[in-house]
Motif scaffolding. Sequence first.
Motif, PDB file in Angstrom:
ATOM      1  N   GLU A  24     -16.447 -25.668 -36.017  1.00 45.47           N
ATOM      2  CA  GLU A  24     -17.416 -24.666 -35.403  1.00 45.47           C
ATOM      3  C   GLU A  24     -17.267 -25.483 -34.108  1.00 45.47           C
ATOM      4  O   GLU A  24     -17.500 -24.458 -32.546  1.00 45.47           O
ATOM      5  N   VAL A  25     -16.763 -26.327 -33.493  1.00 45.89           N
ATOM      6  CA  VAL A  25     -16.345 -27.165 -31.453  1.00 45.89           C
ATOM      7  C   VAL A  25     -14.953 -25.683 -31.259  1.00 45.89           C
ATOM      8  O   VAL A  25     -15.427 -25.222 -30.331  1.00 45.89           O
ATOM      9  N   VAL A  26     -14.579 -26.086 -32.092  1.00 44.88           N
ATOM     10  CA  VAL A  26     -13.366 -25.686 -31.471  1.00 44.88           C
ATOM     11  C   VAL A  26     -12.770 -24.086 -31.353  1.00 44.88           C
ATOM     12  O   VAL A  26     -12.066 -23.531 -30.179  1.00 44.88           O
ATOM     13  N   GLY A  27     -13.599 -23.198 -32.374  1.00 43.10           N
ATOM     14  CA  GLY A  27     -13.146 -21.910 -32.299  1.00 43.10           C
ATOM     15  C   GLY A  27     -11.435 -21.512 -32.163  1.00 43.10           C
ATOM     16  O   GLY A  27     -10.965 -22.643 -33.057  1.00 43.10           O
ATOM     17  N   ASP A  28     -11.033 -20.421 -31.781  1.00 46.70           N
ATOM     18  CA  ASP A  28     -10.342 -19.724 -31.706  1.00 46.70           C
ATOM     19  C   ASP A  28      -9.062 -20.560 -30.670  1.00 46.70           C
ATOM     20  O   ASP A  28      -7.979 -20.116 -30.500  1.00 46.70           O
ATOM     21  N   ALA A  29      -9.851 -22.141 -30.161  1.00 44.90           N
ATOM     22  CA  ALA A  29      -9.445 -22.388 -28.834  1.00 44.90           C
ATOM     23  C   ALA A  29      -8.359 -23.460 -29.136  1.00 44.90           C
ATOM     24  O   ALA A  29      -8.219 -24.369 -28.718  1.00 44.90           O
ATOM     25  N   GLY A  30      -7.480 -23.488 -29.912  1.00 48.09           N
ATOM     26  CA  GLY A  30      -7.188 -24.961 -30.449  1.00 48.09           C
ATOM     27  C   GLY A  30      -6.450 -24.498 -32.159  1.00 48.09           C
ATOM     28  O   GLY A  30      -6.575 -23.473 -32.771  1.00 48.09           O
ATOM     29  N   ILE A  31      -5.377 -25.068 -32.379  1.00 47.64           N
ATOM     30  CA  ILE A  31      -4.923 -25.109 -33.494  1.00 47.64           C
ATOM     31  C   ILE A  31      -5.216 -26.497 -34.439  1.00 47.64           C
ATOM     32  O   ILE A  31      -5.498 -27.711 -34.306  1.00 47.64           O
ATOM     33  N   ARG A  63     -10.330 -23.943 -21.810  1.00 51.21           N
ATOM     34  CA  ARG A  63     -11.651 -24.152 -21.014  1.00 51.21           C
ATOM     35  C   ARG A  63     -12.224 -23.281 -21.463  1.00 51.21           C
ATOM     36  O   ARG A  63     -13.693 -23.164 -20.766  1.00 51.21           O
ATOM     37  N   ASP A  64     -12.220 -21.942 -21.459  1.00 51.85           N
ATOM     38  CA  ASP A  64     -13.160 -21.275 -21.629  1.00 51.85           C
ATOM     39  C   ASP A  64     -14.259 -21.899 -22.516  1.00 51.85           C
ATOM     40  O   ASP A  64     -15.439 -20.943 -22.688  1.00 51.85           O
ATOM     41  N   ARG A  65     -13.714 -22.469 -23.963  1.00 58.61           N
ATOM     42  CA  ARG A  65     -14.730 -22.701 -24.893  1.00 58.61           C
ATOM     43  C   ARG A  65     -15.270 -23.421 -24.221  1.00 58.61           C
ATOM     44  O   ARG A  65     -16.539 -23.605 -25.247  1.00 58.61           O
ATOM     45  N   ALA A  66     -15.329 -24.142 -24.216  1.00 56.49           N
ATOM     46  CA  ALA A  66     -15.803 -25.860 -23.353  1.00 56.49           C
ATOM     47  C   ALA A  66     -16.735 -25.610 -22.436  1.00 56.49           C
ATOM     48  O   ALA A  66     -17.802 -26.190 -22.522  1.00 56.49           O
ATOM     49  N   GLN A  67     -16.555 -24.243 -21.732  1.00 57.87           N
ATOM     50  CA  GLN A  67     -17.702 -23.908 -21.182  1.00 57.87           C
ATOM     51  C   GLN A  67     -19.151 -23.225 -21.909  1.00 57.87           C
ATOM     52  O   GLN A  67     -19.966 -23.013 -20.933  1.00 57.87           O
ATOM     53  N   GLN A  68     -19.001 -23.352 -23.000  1.00 65.65           N
ATOM     54  CA  GLN A  68     -19.901 -23.069 -24.058  1.00 65.65           C
ATOM     55  C   GLN A  68     -21.083 -23.926 -24.350  1.00 65.65           C
ATOM     56  O   GLN A  68     -21.855 -23.804 -24.607  1.00 65.65           O
ATOM     57  N   PHE A  69     -20.740 -25.385 -23.862  1.00 65.15           N
ATOM     58  CA  PHE A  69     -21.281 -26.135 -24.517  1.00 65.15           C
ATOM     59  C   PHE A  69     -21.714 -27.136 -23.434  1.00 65.15           C
ATOM     60  O   PHE A  69     -20.638 -27.457 -22.464  1.00 65.15           O
TER      61      PHE A  69
END
Length: 86
Positions: A24-31, A63-69
């Motif tokens: 849920e945290v990482v989404g598609d921004a990580g492996i 970086r983009d995903r982290a901005q959502q939190f």
Amino acid sequence: GLPPLEAMQCGTPVITSNTSSLPEVVGDAGIMINPTDSDQLCQAMLDLVNNTDLRNQLSQKGRDRAQQFSWSKCAKETVEIYKTIT
């Protein structure tokens, strides 16, 4: 979920477990890998070492995903939850 989120905020490509809250945290921004599968972990690390495009892509997505939190958003959402149960 804070360590992967902090890494993504710094632009570090993330390899993390596919269990608990991490997807849920990482989404598609990580492996994401099975935490008990050492072969998956080895392959994910090799993929990052050998694939510059993948590293760059995950770095930017992270970086983009982290901005959502944010702590502010977390506090507001927590207050809203409390309002609905009282």
